[in-house]
Motif scaffolding. Structure first.
Motif, PDB file in Angstrom:
ATOM      1  N   SER A   1      75.827  48.976  61.525  1.00 33.68           N
ATOM      2  CA  SER A   1      74.528  48.099  61.347  1.00 33.68           C
ATOM      3  C   SER A   1      75.180  46.646  61.269  1.00 33.68           C
ATOM      4  O   SER A   1      74.231  45.709  61.507  1.00 33.68           O
TER       5      SER A   1
ATOM      6  N   MET B   1      69.949  42.151  63.322  1.00 33.62           N
ATOM      7  CA  MET B   1      70.643  42.793  62.224  1.00 33.62           C
ATOM      8  C   MET B   1      71.690  41.796  61.777  1.00 33.62           C
ATOM      9  O   MET B   1      72.220  42.315  60.699  1.00 33.62           O
TER      10      MET B   1
ATOM     11  N   LEU C   1      62.816  47.565  64.903  1.00 35.77           N
ATOM     12  CA  LEU C   1      62.857  48.998  64.115  1.00 35.77           C
ATOM     13  C   LEU C   1      64.234  49.068  63.466  1.00 35.77           C
ATOM     14  O   LEU C   1      63.920  49.518  62.249  1.00 35.77           O
ATOM     15  N   ALA C   2      65.333  48.628  63.869  1.00 40.13           N
ATOM     16  CA  ALA C   2      66.477  48.703  62.804  1.00 40.13           C
ATOM     17  C   ALA C   2      66.549  47.883  61.538  1.00 40.13           C
ATOM     18  O   ALA C   2      66.839  48.392  60.245  1.00 40.13           O
TER      19      ALA C   2
ATOM     20  N   LYS D   1      63.920  47.238  60.000  1.00 41.45           N
ATOM     21  CA  LYS D   1      62.813  47.708  59.193  1.00 41.45           C
ATOM     22  C   LYS D   1      63.389  48.930  58.535  1.00 41.45           C
ATOM     23  O   LYS D   1      63.482  49.393  57.371  1.00 41.45           O
ATOM     24  N   LEU D   2      63.967  49.960  59.396  1.00 44.42           N
ATOM     25  CA  LEU D   2      64.631  51.264  58.981  1.00 44.42           C
ATOM     26  C   LEU D   2      65.964  51.114  58.199  1.00 44.42           C
ATOM     27  O   LEU D   2      66.117  51.858  57.364  1.00 44.42           O
ATOM     28  N   VAL D   3      66.766  50.596  58.937  1.00 43.09           N
ATOM     29  CA  VAL D   3      68.068  50.357  58.197  1.00 43.09           C
ATOM     30  C   VAL D   3      68.005  49.342  57.277  1.00 43.09           C
ATOM     31  O   VAL D   3      68.850  49.525  56.003  1.00 43.09           O
TER      32      VAL D   3
END
Ligand code: ATP
Ligand code: MG
Lengths: 235, 244
Positions: free
Chosen positions: B82, B158, B105-106, B108-110
């Motif tokens: 990440s 990220m 997406l990442a 938020k999720l990661v």
């Protein structure tokens, strides 16, 4: 014409016989819909286990169990599975509906698993790599990136399986569960009238299937036109 | 803060009996733009993919920000990934998600970033690459150059410590190469640490702090772009450059 009206009255109106069809339809829909959902759950699980094993060699034992399950389910007739579930495996269970749901759900799960697995395999490996490269875990990537696309790709095949399943439930008469087909059969046995009960039952199945096909077609077109995500529409 | 961001030592990777990486060692310093060139099959992609552990090296070590990552646990590896951006030749945007969802997406999720913050950040980055009006589009509605700019933004969202590029312009029509290279040049100007596999020699000349020439899974020659392009030492490199 008069004889048709008489026949109609005899088959559907007299003694409230129409209720056999209505209640039967309810049973058919309940068994079919619940079995579809159960089958989907099993299908996803088995498909993910099998494809993860094929790719990384993980879960060897689960994969073996899954393969045995697929072989047994796909290698024996549905009627026999239903009877074995009823008379042997779930002998102590009272609810025939529950038994039917389990038997059909477990059966359909095997077919859905292979359909979903084909969908997973069809996704470009670059999708998983991109998701992993962003830091998503394997399972999250599967859930958020791979499965939504896999399902979209195999929606026609899944829909076909749902239709087959719905029609297959017409054998639940074997365990004395009164579904739509059995309801029509009871009317025939009480009235000795053949045409009207069976043709009506056939007509109702046909309408169910056509309605379902139309709904599925709309969903497919919707997904194609927007490219939207069928599972996480608001993600 | 250590000046070295990625320390790679004795990296080896086989695919079956094929030895693809043959003991690669190099340090990548913060803010450095390392361009990797070499013939097809020399292991450039594999090397890049080992850096963020998409491939697991058979032996050797990689220290990322001071932490050894080859033998790290799965959770650490996910975190490391990440923190490294990766841009692929074929973009690999998620076709079932809108451009905005691709980017958020990442985070938020990661990272657990809330939706509003993630979207604001995505919009700002999209604006920087001139694609703010595409936020609600889907990948298939974009040109190749636009897709690759979105893919870069998706990585940048990220806030990676390093960006890895694997032939980011090779799949593009010629007229779209420039728009992607411009974004990469701006990143380099902003001191992003970058490792870039590319055949774009002008780009390499303009922005590379160092050029690695890979051959047979080894770093066969390395130096500044002047040294590598202007005064190649080995016959192999001369031959390779002559073919471009
Ligand atoms: N997953 C894999 N399984 C088996 N062999 C692989 C795999 N990935 C790469 N290889 C092989 O490893 C070698 C190096 O591949 P790699 O993709 O790293 O080369 P490359 O320098 O990036 O080449 P190109 O310029 O063509 O992209 C090639 O011979 C390739 O066929
Ligand atoms: Mg390559």
């Amino acid at each position: 014409m008069q004889s048709f009206i008489d026949d109609f009255n005899l088959c559907f109106v007299k003694n409230g016989r129409w209720e056999y069809l209505l209640n039967g339809l309810g049973v058919t829909l309940e068994v079919a819909l619940a079995a579809i959902v159960l089958g989907l759950a099993i299908g996803f699980l088995v498909a993910v286990i099998r494809s993860t094993h094929d790719k990384f060699g993980r879960f060897p034992v689960l994969d073996l169990i899954a393969k045995a399950y697929l072989a047994v389910i796909r290698g024996t007739p549905m009627v026999v599975q239903l009877l074995i579930t009823y008379y042997i495996i779930l002998r102590s269970v009272d609810s025939k509906i529950l038994i039917a749901i389990l038997a059909f759900g477990i059966n359909s799960g095997a077919y859905q698993a292979e359909i979903i697995r084909a969908g997973i395999v069809s996704i470009d490996p670059g999708q998983m790599e991109a998701a992993r490269a962003l830091g998503l875990s394997y399972w999250r990537s599967m859930l958020r990136i791979i499965l939504p696309q896999a399902v979209r790709n195999v929606l026609p095949a899944l829909g076909n399986e749902f239709i087959v399943l719905m029609k297959d439930t017409s054998i639940v008469g074997y365990i004395a569960l009164i579904d739509l087909a059995k309801g029509g059969d009871i009317i025939r046995s009480q009235t000795y009238s053949v045409y009207l009960p069976y043709l009506t039952v056939a007509g109702i199945y046909l309408v169910l299937v056509l309605t379902f096909t139309a709904l599925l077609g709309r969903l497919e077109r919707h997904l194609r036109s927007t490219g939207a995500d069928p599972v996480h529409n608001n993600s | 803060m250590d000046e070295i961001l990625l320390k790679i030592d004795g990296l080896k990777k086989n695919f079956g009996s094929l030895q693809v990486l043959n003991g690669i060692s190099t340090d990548i310093r913060r803010g450095e733009v390392v361009v990797m060139i070499g013939p097809s099959g020399s292991g450039k992609s594999t090397f890049l993919r080992c850096m963020n552990l998409l491939e697991t090296p058979d032996s050797g070590s990689i220290w990322f920000d001071g932490v050894e990552i080859v033998k790290a646990d799965e959770k650490t590896k996910n975190r490391v990934r990440s923190e490294m951006g990766m841009v692929f030749q074929h973009f690999n945007l998620f076709p079932h998600l809108s451009i905005l969802d691709n980017i958020t997406l990442a985070p938020k999720l990661v990272r657990g970033m809330d939706k509003a913050t993630a979207e604001a950040k995505a919009m700002e980055l999209l604006g920087r690459v001139g694609l703010a009006d595409k936020a609600r589009s889907y990948p298939q509605q974009l040109s190749g150059g636009q897709k690759q700019r979105v893919a870069i933004v998706r990585s940048l969202a990220m806030e990676p410590k390093v960006m890895l590029f694997d032939e980011p312009t090779s799949a593009l029509d010629p007229e779209m190469v420039g728009e992607v290279l411009d974004v990469m040049k701006e990143l380099a100007a902003n001191k992003m640490t970058m490792v870039v596999v590319t055949h774009e020699m002008r780009f390499a000349r303009d922005v590379a702090s160092r050029v690695l020439f890979l051959e047979g899974g080894r770093i066969a020659e390395e130096g500044t772009s002047e040294q590598v392009f202007g005064a190649p030492k080995s016959e192999r490199l001369k031959l390779f450059l002559g073919k471009l």
